[in-house]
Scaffold this motif. Structure first.
Motif, mmCIF file in Angstrom:
data_model
loop_
_atom_site.group_PDB
_atom_site.id
_atom_site.type_symbol
_atom_site.label_atom_id
_atom_site.label_comp_id
_atom_site.label_asym_id
_atom_site.label_seq_id
_atom_site.Cartn_x
_atom_site.Cartn_y
_atom_site.Cartn_z
ATOM 1 N N ALA A 1 0.903 -1.451 0.152
ATOM 2 C CA ALA A 1 0.209 -0.125 -0.149
ATOM 3 C C ALA A 1 0.744 1.191 -0.081
ATOM 4 O O ALA A 1 0.519 2.718 -0.433
ATOM 5 C CB ALA A 1 -0.453 -0.255 1.260
ATOM 6 N N ARG A 2 1.458 1.120 0.744
ATOM 7 C CA ARG A 2 2.822 2.334 0.931
ATOM 8 C C ARG A 2 3.367 2.824 -0.550
ATOM 9 O O ARG A 2 2.806 4.059 -1.190
ATOM 10 C CB ARG A 2 4.070 1.995 2.253
ATOM 11 C CG ARG A 2 3.649 2.185 3.568
ATOM 12 C CD ARG A 2 4.813 1.688 4.062
ATOM 13 N NE ARG A 2 5.851 2.348 3.742
ATOM 14 C CZ ARG A 2 7.488 1.541 3.550
ATOM 15 N NH1 ARG A 2 7.342 0.685 4.749
ATOM 16 N NH2 ARG A 2 7.925 2.371 3.614
ATOM 17 N N GLY B 1 0.817 4.374 -3.363
ATOM 18 C CA GLY B 1 1.019 5.804 -2.744
ATOM 19 C C GLY B 1 2.085 5.880 -3.449
ATOM 20 O O GLY B 1 2.021 7.450 -4.168
ATOM 21 N N TRP B 2 2.723 5.638 -2.891
ATOM 22 C CA TRP B 2 4.157 6.650 -4.199
ATOM 23 C C TRP B 2 3.568 6.400 -5.562
ATOM 24 O O TRP B 2 4.415 7.634 -6.171
ATOM 25 C CB TRP B 2 5.366 5.853 -3.750
ATOM 26 C CG TRP B 2 6.769 5.967 -4.679
ATOM 27 C CD1 TRP B 2 7.140 7.073 -4.880
ATOM 28 C CD2 TRP B 2 6.951 5.459 -5.610
ATOM 29 N NE1 TRP B 2 8.866 7.238 -6.042
ATOM 30 C CE2 TRP B 2 7.753 5.779 -6.322
ATOM 31 C CE3 TRP B 2 6.485 3.854 -6.898
ATOM 32 C CZ2 TRP B 2 8.642 5.553 -7.297
ATOM 33 C CZ3 TRP B 2 6.648 4.117 -8.091
ATOM 34 C CH2 TRP B 2 8.038 4.809 -8.555
ATOM 35 N N GLN C 1 0.991 6.276 -7.374
ATOM 36 C CA GLN C 1 0.090 7.262 -7.546
ATOM 37 C C GLN C 1 1.215 8.193 -7.876
ATOM 38 O O GLN C 1 0.156 9.265 -8.862
ATOM 39 C CB GLN C 1 -0.758 7.050 -7.117
ATOM 40 C CG GLN C 1 -2.280 8.224 -7.399
ATOM 41 C CD GLN C 1 -3.404 8.283 -6.749
ATOM 42 O OE1 GLN C 1 -3.259 8.844 -5.458
ATOM 43 N NE2 GLN C 1 -4.434 7.764 -6.754
ATOM 44 N N LYS C 2 1.490 8.684 -6.655
ATOM 45 C CA LYS C 2 2.036 10.335 -7.129
ATOM 46 C C LYS C 2 3.122 9.808 -7.689
ATOM 47 O O LYS C 2 2.973 11.085 -8.889
ATOM 48 C CB LYS C 2 2.579 10.186 -6.061
ATOM 49 C CG LYS C 2 3.689 11.916 -5.079
ATOM 50 C CD LYS C 2 3.427 11.916 -4.183
ATOM 51 C CE LYS C 2 3.929 13.399 -3.539
ATOM 52 N NZ LYS C 2 4.383 14.307 -2.257
ATOM 53 N N TRP D 1 -2.070 14.900 -12.040
ATOM 54 C CA TRP D 1 -2.785 15.397 -10.950
ATOM 55 C C TRP D 1 -4.398 16.163 -11.234
ATOM 56 O O TRP D 1 -5.347 15.768 -11.156
ATOM 57 C CB TRP D 1 -2.649 16.593 -10.464
ATOM 58 C CG TRP D 1 -1.354 15.558 -9.091
ATOM 59 C CD1 TRP D 1 -0.185 16.463 -9.175
ATOM 60 C CD2 TRP D 1 -1.028 15.147 -8.388
ATOM 61 N NE1 TRP D 1 0.585 15.059 -8.411
ATOM 62 C CE2 TRP D 1 -0.284 14.762 -7.407
ATOM 63 C CE3 TRP D 1 -2.668 14.302 -7.317
ATOM 64 C CZ2 TRP D 1 -0.258 13.528 -6.672
ATOM 65 C CZ3 TRP D 1 -2.296 13.317 -6.128
ATOM 66 C CH2 TRP D 1 -1.041 13.280 -5.564
ATOM 67 N N GLU E 1 -4.045 3.993 -14.322
ATOM 68 C CA GLU E 1 -3.460 3.334 -12.754
ATOM 69 C C GLU E 1 -4.011 2.383 -12.253
ATOM 70 O O GLU E 1 -3.323 2.186 -11.359
ATOM 71 C CB GLU E 1 -4.219 4.705 -11.912
ATOM 72 C CG GLU E 1 -3.276 6.721 -12.025
ATOM 73 C CD GLU E 1 -3.649 7.894 -11.571
ATOM 74 O OE1 GLU E 1 -4.353 7.388 -10.682
ATOM 75 O OE2 GLU E 1 -3.528 8.576 -11.479
ATOM 76 N N ALA F 1 -1.926 -0.139 -10.453
ATOM 77 C CA ALA F 1 -2.547 -0.630 -8.803
ATOM 78 C C ALA F 1 -2.619 -2.450 -8.909
ATOM 79 O O ALA F 1 -2.552 -2.868 -8.199
ATOM 80 C CB ALA F 1 -3.368 -0.133 -8.540
ATOM 81 N N ASP G 1 5.221 9.644 3.437
ATOM 82 C CA ASP G 1 6.100 7.694 4.083
ATOM 83 C C ASP G 1 6.715 8.664 4.312
ATOM 84 O O ASP G 1 7.258 7.582 5.441
ATOM 85 C CB ASP G 1 6.455 7.308 2.213
ATOM 86 C CG ASP G 1 6.791 5.416 2.756
ATOM 87 O OD1 ASP G 1 5.730 5.017 3.142
ATOM 88 O OD2 ASP G 1 7.995 5.401 2.628
#
Length: 845
Positions: free
Chosen positions: A596-597, A600-601, A603-604, A615, A623, A627, A692
């Motif tokens: 999950a961490r 998050g990275w 997607q960013k 964005w 995306e 994922a 993070d």
């Protein structure tokens, strides 16, 4: 007052407030820290996790514990003979209803007493003398038709609501009598036209959020519409913004300030001089001499750029050192192989400079378009007053300005007062001219001339180049150009893989002479990846062929399992590098939380890169596919072979990386300057970019490390939990405390350098320290088992220690100076050894 010797950066928020920090002060004191370096403490947007979105710089955040909570923390700090450094934000505030200055401008417009406090261009075309407020989730007409705008009666009168956003109304636009407000609100609510007419009478123009890039007429922090820039050069603004920190200094609670984003200010040199005068004034109230209160600036320096010598500060917050020590640990011979690998993966053989120039153009045409237009409007006055520019068109000036900005290599110039400033401008102008036609080149010459002659125009230029650098380079190109992500770090040049030892020592010498109290950082709240993740990726430079083969193998395994990575080659390479850099060393920790961490990275990264998503216009399909693939990789039985292959690779390179991490830490603690330790970095830090890198710290583990009986060799054998790093840090902090004159005044010199084995010394009177490091890392699985000990390093060469009795700080061995000693024996298999002149006082150092 405690002299600044070593700081620890703490990220404060509601979950780690003043009292939580105070509970750790005794630990930091025993560790050897002299100062807590606190993130901004002024009142911020409710729920803020960082404090840079402040809404009231005059008041301590109630979410952190308010005035009383800060007083308790300051008391605990003083009780342990420590000090506090405070991060302050003079450049901007949150454009938020809780910001009473901003709300007053929204309510009264140009009539507001605070209208001149913010950097607003009231005359911007298309805004009709109002503040362009791009906050609607849809165009204004649709918002009115869909009923997502409504009126309410708030604490101060009628107000406008859009979902969770509340905006004040001009008192001239609603009845004066409070008892008539309910009926008035009801009438307006029944008629979209009446509501529309009401909006036309406000000091702001409500607009669709997508219009912000083109039309916003207030300067922002970078391109963030929710952060509005202050005009801190105005006396009233300066006094209001600095009243709290100056009071805390005068009261003896704060011993130094850190200035956030100094490049955003109209005149950084003038600002620092003014602030230094104020600090010296309040220091005198404490009977302290001028210059006692330290002043550090957040400043990113380009390759070859120096901090302006006339700045009245104590140096930077350490991005320059982070770049230099990181480059030092990479293999200088790796660049051709890495470039060839990257070209094969990305299909693009251009160097980093070409990538960032393209990103700059996109930013100027995209989210920074309103800032570019503001600068172009500033050309009108000098153009009108210069007859030689009469035949030049607006298009010529626009093309010339864009080309100049594309090639501008530093965050900003500083008043065009120095030869260095002119050098950067001329360098950019020469590169820009090469891509322009004759008419555009003529416009370019005029622009460069006017920048030297027109202070207001120059300020607009400098306040555009800084956000352009940040957004185009760090927040875009760093997520596109992934030759080796360990070099994609704040303050670093990804186009340069390696820095030779000679240049590193030259930089250290310059810092010692010019900025002896500059901070030395290897991790910050803004880093793209933790220092030990960067070391893992640095290891890859020592055997690029092996790394390339591993990626091909992993991609083949994924394809064979029927799940090839759905991302393009460049983004796939970034993902592999991120997994390798952050992979937990305990197999059971590669769980859903870790995936999950990484998710998050990911997607960013995809959105910041703006190549395959963004964005503003995310690609939900891509995306989601990425994922889903990451979830498959992290948990599916079908991916077990692939996971095992990646895990085996990480475990193979991790000891090499850990050795480099210890070398990096030792250099941070032994070089001239003040080491700044980021929270939690007593152990291994393989974090990813924020949020993070701002996670909770396990202080129980760190206290246990500090309390344990030191055994260097054992720590190197069982190293994966971080114990050797904690032991090395505590030892060197203790040494700095015992010999402050040595570490504040003695130069750093090379006593010997044989390949990647170096002996670096600092000598001052009866005190002396020699740091011996083995910074070689080869991905050949040559280590005997998982230990960090490396035996038989015959390549180490010999070192002549200065005359005297020498003692090893890490394991209490002794030797005599004045003779050649085998460097391998000084290291005894370790990546790092610290030898000090033995004065018989083993309790001191």
């Amino acid at each position: 007052m405690t002299a600044l010797r070593a700081s620890v950066r703490l990220q404060l928020h509601a979950g780690f407030d003043f009292d939580a920090a105070a509970a750790q002060v005794d630990y930091f004191a025993r560790l050897g820290i002299s100062h807590l370096y606190l993130s901004p403490i002024a009142a911020a947007v409710p729920g803020s996790t960082h404090g840079y979105d402040n809404i009231d710089p005059t008041r301590i955040s109630p979410e952190l514990g308010g005035e009383a909570g800060f007083a308790r923390l300051a008391e605990a700090v003083r009780a342990h003979a420590m000090g506090i450094l405070l991060d302050i934000v003079p450049n901007h505030m949150a454009a938020h209803p809780g910001n009473r200055w901003w709300s007053d401008v929204l309510r009264h417009g140009r009539r507001s007493a605070h209208a001149g406090w913010f950097d607003i261009d009231w005359e911007a075309p298309g805004c009709e003398g109002t503040l362009w407020l791009a906050v609607l989730d849809r165009p204004l007409a649709a918002a009115l038709a869909d009923g997502v705008l409504s009126l309410d009666i708030g604490a101060t009168g009628p107000c406008l609501r859009h979902h969770d956003l509340t905006l004040p109304l001009s008192p001239l636009s609603f009845p004066a009598a409070a008892d008539s407000w309910p009926a008035w609100v009801e009438r307006c609510q029944r008629s979209p036209q009446r509501l529309h007419d009401l909006l036309q009478r406000q000091a702001y123009r409500l607009a669709w959020w997508r219009s912000g890039a083109d039309r916003t007429n207030y300067r922002r922090f970078f391109d963030i519409d929710g952060l509005v820039a202050l005009k801190v050069e105005e006396a009233q603004v300066f006094e209001a913004v600095h009243a709290l920190p100056l009071r805390l200094v005068a009261e003896g609670h704060v011993d130094g300030l850190r200035i956030d984003h100094v490049d955003g200010l109209a005149d950084p040199a003038g600002y620092l001089q003014r602030l230094r005068t104020c600090l010296d004034g309040v220091a005198a109230q404490r009977s302290l001499p001028p210059g006692s209160i330290t002043l550090h600036v957040e400043k990113i320096l380009a390759d070859g750029e120096a901090l302006p010598a006339d700045w009245t500060c104590d140096g930077t917050t350490g991005y320059d050192f982070m770049d230099q020590v990181g480059a030092l640990l990479h293999d200088g011979a790796a660049e051709p192989a890495l470039q060839a690998l990257w070209q094969a993966q990305s299909g693009d053989g251009r160097g980093f400079d070409a990538w960032q120039q393209h990103a700059r153009l996109q930013m100027l045409q995209g989210s920074l378009r309103c800032d570019l237009d503001r600068f172009l409007r500033g050309l009108a006055e000098p153009c009108a007053n210069d007859p030689t520019a009469a035949d030049l068109t607006g298009g010529m000036f626009e093309r010339a300005a864009i080309a100049l900005l594309q090639h501008f290599p530093v965050y900003r110039t500083h008043g065009m007062r120095s030869a260095a400033d002119l050098q950067w401008l001329n360098r950019a102008a020469t590169a820009a001219a090469a891509q322009l036609g004759e008419g555009d080149r003529a416009a370019l010459r005029h622009v460069c001339t006017w920048l030297g002659e027109q202070p207001a125009l120059r300020t607009r230029f400098e306040q555009l180049t800084a956000p352009l650098n940040a957004k185009a380079v760090e927040d875009t190109t760093f997520y596109r150009y992934a030759r080796l992500l360990s070099r994609n770090e704040v303050g670093s040049d990804p186009g340069r893989i390696h820095l030779p030892l000679e240049q590193f020592l030259e930089c250290a010498g310059q810092r010692a002479q010019q900025w002896p109290q500059a901070l030395l950082a290897v991790a910050t709240h803004d880093h793209k990846r933790g220092p030990d993740a960067r070391c893992r990726l640095a290891v890859l430079s020592w055997n690029v062929a092996y790394w390339a083969g591993q990626q091909r193998h992993w991609n083949a395994l994924a394809a064979a399992a029927g799940h090839p990575c759905p991302l393009p080659g460049a983004e796939t390479s970034m993902l592999w590098q991120t997994l390798v850099g952050s992979w937990p060393l305990q197999a059971e920790a590669v769980d859903a939380a870790f995936i999950a961490r990484v998710g998050g990275w990911l997607q960013k990264a995809l959105r910041e890169g703006k190549r395959v998503s963004s964005w503003n216009d995310p690609d939900p399909g891509l995306e989601q596919a990425a994922a889903d693939w990451l979830a498959w990789f992290g948990g599916s039985p079908e991916a077990a072979v692939l996971r095992s292959a990646v895990e085996a690779f990480v475990h193979g390179i991790a000891p090499h990386a850990a050795r480099l991490g210890l070398v990096q830490l030792a250099l941070q603690l032994c070089c001239p300057g003040v080491p700044d330790i980021y929270q939690g970095n007593e152990g291994w830090d393989t974090s990813m970019v924020d949020p993070d890198n701002r996670g909770a710290v396990d202080y129980a583990q760190r206290r246990a490390w500090l309390a344990a009986a030191p055994d260097w060799q054992q720590a190197l054998r069982a190293w994966s939990d971080g114990a050797p790093k904690a032991l090395l840090l505590a030892t060197l902090l203790r040494c700095r405390a015992a010999m402050p004159d040595l570490f504040s005044a003695a130069p750093l010199t090379a006593l010997a350098a044989h390949g990647a084995v170096w002996a670096l010394g600092r000598l001052a009177g009866p005190h002396g320290m020699v740091l011996v490091v083995d910074a070689a890392a080869s991905v050949d699985m040559a280590l005997a088992g998982p230990s960090l000990l490396r035996q038989g390093a015959g390549h180490a060469g010999r070192v002549t220690l200065p005359v005297g009795h020498w003692r090893s700080l890490l394991d209490a061995r002794r030797c005599e100076g004045g003779q050649d000693v085998d460097a391998a024996s000084l290291l005894d298999g370790a990546p790092v050894a610290i030898w000090v002149l033995d004065d018989g006082d083993e309790d001191g150092c």
